[in-house]
Design a protein around this motif. Structure first.
Motif: not given
Length: 168
Positions: A31-34, A39-47, A130-131
């Motif tokens: 996926a693109s960096k955005t 997704v990383q934001g969702a993981l950060n929220f989980a932390v 990114r492939a």
């Protein structure tokens, strides 16, 4: 989150959040960096939920104490394991195995890395980088020599995770 113990929160998040992210790693890796940032934001929220942190608190130390990886670390680990599986598993499809050619078969020069490094395909576009093929070969070549000597899937996974935890 106030009704559960911290251990129960970690277990719930691992079961409902991290398992879904792990399942979708083939998609998130390319996926693109955005999209990866979301997704990383969702993981950060989980932390934050698991560690009891507020919105403005830094979570790096909390992530280290939980021993949870970031999204790029998860993608890198998965890609390395898939490369190892394609190269070492006799049941892997021949078409997949043929994608990973050792550097020693391509170049006539003998270098220290020619034994274990793989040939990286030429890519001109960032989207092509990114492939899976380019990303996985780059991750494999970045591993230390001790990692490529691992015999089993579990041994390589343990080595990668132990290395990641040592870098934390």
């Amino acid at each position: 989150r106030h009704h559960f113990t911290p251990e129960a929160l970690q277990l719930i998040i691992q079961a409902h959040v991290l398992s879904h992210v792990n399942y979708c790693l083939p998609v998130w890796g390319g996926a693109s960096k955005t999209q990866q940032a979301r997704v990383q934001g969702a993981l950060n929220f989980a932390v934050r939920v698991a560690a009891g942190k507020r919105k403005r608190d830094h979570i790096t130390q909390a992530r280290r104490s939980l021993r949870w990886p970031t999204l790029p670390e998860m993608v890198c680990e998965r890609d390395c394991l898939k490369v190892r599986g394609a190269m070492c598993d006799p049941r892997a499809p021949a078409a997949l195995r043929s994608l990973f050619t050792p550097r020693s078969q391509v170049s006539v020069r003998s270098t220290r890395a020619s034994d274990r490094h793989l040939q990286i395909p030429r890519c001109r576009l960032e989207a092509t980088k990114r492939a899976f093929l380019y990303r996985a070969i780059t991750a494999w070549n970045a591993l230390p020599p001790a990692a490529s000597d691992r015999v089993t899937h579990a041994a390589l996974r343990a080595f990668i995770r132990k290395r990641r935890l040592a870098e934390m």
